[in-house]
Scaffold this motif. Structure first.
Motif, short mmCIF file in Angstrom:
data_model
loop_
_atom_site.label_atom_id
_atom_site.label_comp_id
_atom_site.label_asym_id
_atom_site.label_seq_id
_atom_site.Cartn_x
_atom_site.Cartn_y
_atom_site.Cartn_z
N SER A 143 0.86 -1.18 0.00
CA SER A 143 0.00 0.00 0.00
C SER A 143 0.90 1.23 0.00
O SER A 143 2.03 1.18 0.47
CB SER A 143 -0.91 0.02 1.23
OG SER A 143 -0.16 0.31 2.39
N ALA A 144 0.40 2.32 -0.52
CA ALA A 144 1.17 3.56 -0.57
C ALA A 144 1.52 4.03 0.84
O ALA A 144 2.62 4.50 1.09
CB ALA A 144 0.40 4.63 -1.33
N VAL A 145 0.57 3.90 1.76
CA VAL A 145 0.81 4.34 3.13
C VAL A 145 1.88 3.47 3.79
O VAL A 145 2.75 3.97 4.51
CB VAL A 145 -0.51 4.33 3.94
CG1 VAL A 145 -0.25 4.63 5.39
CG2 VAL A 145 -1.48 5.34 3.36
N GLY A 146 1.84 2.18 3.55
CA GLY A 146 2.86 1.28 4.09
C GLY A 146 4.24 1.61 3.54
O GLY A 146 5.24 1.62 4.26
N TRP A 147 4.28 1.88 2.24
CA TRP A 147 5.54 2.26 1.59
C TRP A 147 6.05 3.57 2.17
O TRP A 147 7.24 3.70 2.49
CB TRP A 147 5.27 2.37 0.09
CG TRP A 147 6.45 2.71 -0.76
CD1 TRP A 147 7.60 1.99 -0.92
CD2 TRP A 147 6.57 3.85 -1.62
NE1 TRP A 147 8.43 2.62 -1.82
CE2 TRP A 147 7.83 3.76 -2.26
CE3 TRP A 147 5.75 4.93 -1.91
CZ2 TRP A 147 8.27 4.71 -3.17
CZ3 TRP A 147 6.20 5.87 -2.81
CH2 TRP A 147 7.44 5.76 -3.44
N LEU A 148 5.17 4.53 2.34
CA LEU A 148 5.52 5.82 2.91
C LEU A 148 6.08 5.65 4.32
O LEU A 148 7.12 6.22 4.67
CB LEU A 148 4.29 6.73 2.93
CG LEU A 148 4.46 8.12 3.52
CD1 LEU A 148 5.33 8.97 2.61
CD2 LEU A 148 3.09 8.77 3.69
N TRP A 149 5.41 4.84 5.16
CA TRP A 149 5.89 4.64 6.53
C TRP A 149 7.23 3.94 6.56
O TRP A 149 8.10 4.28 7.37
CB TRP A 149 4.87 3.87 7.38
CG TRP A 149 5.46 3.54 8.71
CD1 TRP A 149 5.72 2.32 9.20
CD2 TRP A 149 5.91 4.48 9.71
NE1 TRP A 149 6.32 2.42 10.44
CE2 TRP A 149 6.45 3.73 10.77
CE3 TRP A 149 5.93 5.86 9.78
CZ2 TRP A 149 6.98 4.32 11.91
CZ3 TRP A 149 6.47 6.45 10.93
CH2 TRP A 149 6.98 5.69 11.97
N THR A 150 7.44 2.98 5.67
CA THR A 150 8.73 2.29 5.63
C THR A 150 9.84 3.28 5.33
O THR A 150 10.89 3.26 5.98
CB THR A 150 8.70 1.18 4.56
OG1 THR A 150 7.67 0.24 4.90
CG2 THR A 150 10.03 0.45 4.47
#
Length: 167
Positions: free
Chosen positions: A60-67
């Motif tokens: 997910s974009a949010v997961g990628w962003l948090w990583t």
């Protein structure tokens, strides 16, 4: 964004920056460092938007962003440690549970959510960093300001407590 659409980037920033700032502040009390990490994160997202594989591979974009943000925060802590500046005092734990805590417990729910809710906060923090945020032991130690051995011990205690609660 992958095609250089600034409006798409601005919309991503508008939707995610408040959430990301809160999440980073829960791990770092230094507002300057949080601002720096936010800037580095969104710059990296803009530059690497074309490499995001997306939901086609279960991401997910949010997961990628948090990583990206979590890794940038670890890098910032390492830079600070390298320059031998003492870290600022950790932010005091709020009396009322944070929205992130409530969302985590509501998302997980059921027996697992109940078991998570019964964990001591210090065990839950380590479990969240390692399992949900995907950080290594070393990265978790840097982010939480703990020795690696303490992180390992708390992770083991959290797993044992979860196993017993779910048995």
């Amino acid at each position: 964004m992958a095609r250089g659409d600034r409006a798409a980037f601005e919309e991503l920033y508008r939707r995610t920056s408040p959430w990301l700032a809160v999440r980073l502040r829960r791990r770092c009390a230094d507002e300057h460092m949080v601002a720096e990490v936010m800037q580095e994160t969104y710059l990296a997202v803009w530059r690497a938007a074309g490499s995001f594989a997306g939901s086609g591979v279960g991401g997910s974009a949010v997961g990628w962003l948090w990583t990206i943000a979590a890794r940038r925060l670890v890098d910032a802590f390492r830079r600070r440690a390298h320059h031998a500046e003492p870290p600022p005092a950790a932010a005091p734990h709020p009396v009322a549970p944070a929205a992130e805590e409530e969302a985590l417990l509501a998302t997980v729910g059921g027996d697992v959510g109940d078991a998570l809710g019964r964990l001591a906060p210090e065990l839950r923090d380590v479990l969240r960093a390692m399992v949900l945020d995907g950080l290594s032991v070393r990265e978790t130690a840097v982010v939480l300001g703990l020795p690696e051995g303490t992180v390992k011990t708390r992770a083991r205690r959290a797993r044992i407590a979860m196993r017993e609660a779910l048995a």
